[in-house]
Design a protein around this motif. Sequence first.
Motif, PDB file in Angstrom:
ATOM      1  N   ALA A 219      39.258 -39.512  29.691  1.00 56.27           N
ATOM      2  CA  ALA A 219      38.751 -38.603  28.655  1.00 56.27           C
ATOM      3  C   ALA A 219      38.903 -37.142  29.042  1.00 56.27           C
ATOM      4  CB  ALA A 219      37.285 -38.917  28.364  1.00 56.27           C
ATOM      5  N   THR A 220      38.928 -36.869  30.336  1.00 53.91           N
ATOM      6  CA  THR A 220      39.019 -35.484  30.807  1.00 53.91           C
ATOM      7  C   THR A 220      40.007 -35.384  31.956  1.00 53.91           C
ATOM      8  OG1 THR A 220      37.203 -35.788  32.396  1.00 53.91           O
ATOM      9  CG2 THR A 220      36.620 -35.001  30.174  1.00 53.91           C
ATOM     10  N   GLY A 224      41.487 -29.529  34.417  1.00 55.73           N
ATOM     11  CA  GLY A 224      41.951 -28.926  33.181  1.00 55.73           C
ATOM     12  C   GLY A 224      43.416 -29.156  32.895  1.00 55.73           C
ATOM     13  N   TYR A 263      48.152 -33.717  32.843  1.00 57.30           N
ATOM     14  CA  TYR A 263      47.220 -34.377  31.923  1.00 57.30           C
ATOM     15  C   TYR A 263      47.841 -34.381  30.528  1.00 57.30           C
ATOM     16  CZ  TYR A 263      42.942 -35.702  29.516  1.00 57.30           C
ATOM     17  OH  TYR A 263      42.022 -36.351  28.749  1.00 57.30           O
TER      18      TYR A 263
END
Length: 265
Positions: A219-220, A224, A263
């Motif tokens: 989810a994360t 960042g 990410y």
Amino acid sequence: MSPVLEVAVALRAVIVGIDRYRDQRIRDLSYARTDAEAVAELIEQVHPAQRHVTLLLDEDATKRNVQVEIGERLARDAGADDVVLLYFAGHGTPETSSGPDEAGRYLALHDTEYDNVYATGLSMERELPWLFERISRPPLVLMLIDACFSGRAGGRTFEGPRRKAARATARDSGMISLDDLELGEGRLMISACDDDQIAYERRGLGHGVFTHYLLKGPATADDGFTIGVHRLYEEVAAAVADHTGGQQIPVINGRSTRARLPYLW
């Protein structure tokens, strides 16, 4: 006008998905091609100048084509600043008749022959690590395998990282750039299940179970911009095991030093 991106690092991927098999005695699948296409779409978040993706689907995913794309072209083109991602969705199988290698496990390609798996399949224990060794310059190489019996991929012969390198990412106009991210190093394989387990497809998911949770991703991000490969494995493995009631548990093989991916989720 967008600024010209000076390419110093690239994400190079070979993505294979096989629903249809030439030998009619090998059962066709329902979602392997869809899985591969979805993984390729996920990579589209990387800046176009920094991604090089080869997609081999169904009849294009022959043993020769897979070996040429990975062992010849990718091994030749991938540089010392690149990240390599390999993905396979399809059948994994032992030999179909008893022989000297009864414990061996193979990836079935489009042209794999039911009676000659040793000669026409791709050995998870011997040929996959050999292909990895040919990709010698990039510090980080990751393979994801959504196939039955795939926990044997790499095995104990799997060699660890050869070099160190720094990596980076920054977001530009919604695209991910790989220019300033530390992505570590490693030679890793994440497989959909152990070497005596089945990798399930689910009609309700429209994907293989492993790839479904891989596509959902964490989810994360960790910082960042990146996600640790081992964290990705732990979260996907836990979700797959929970979904299948422990009948399918993903496996990770290889060695790494703080291996990370941009990410993409």
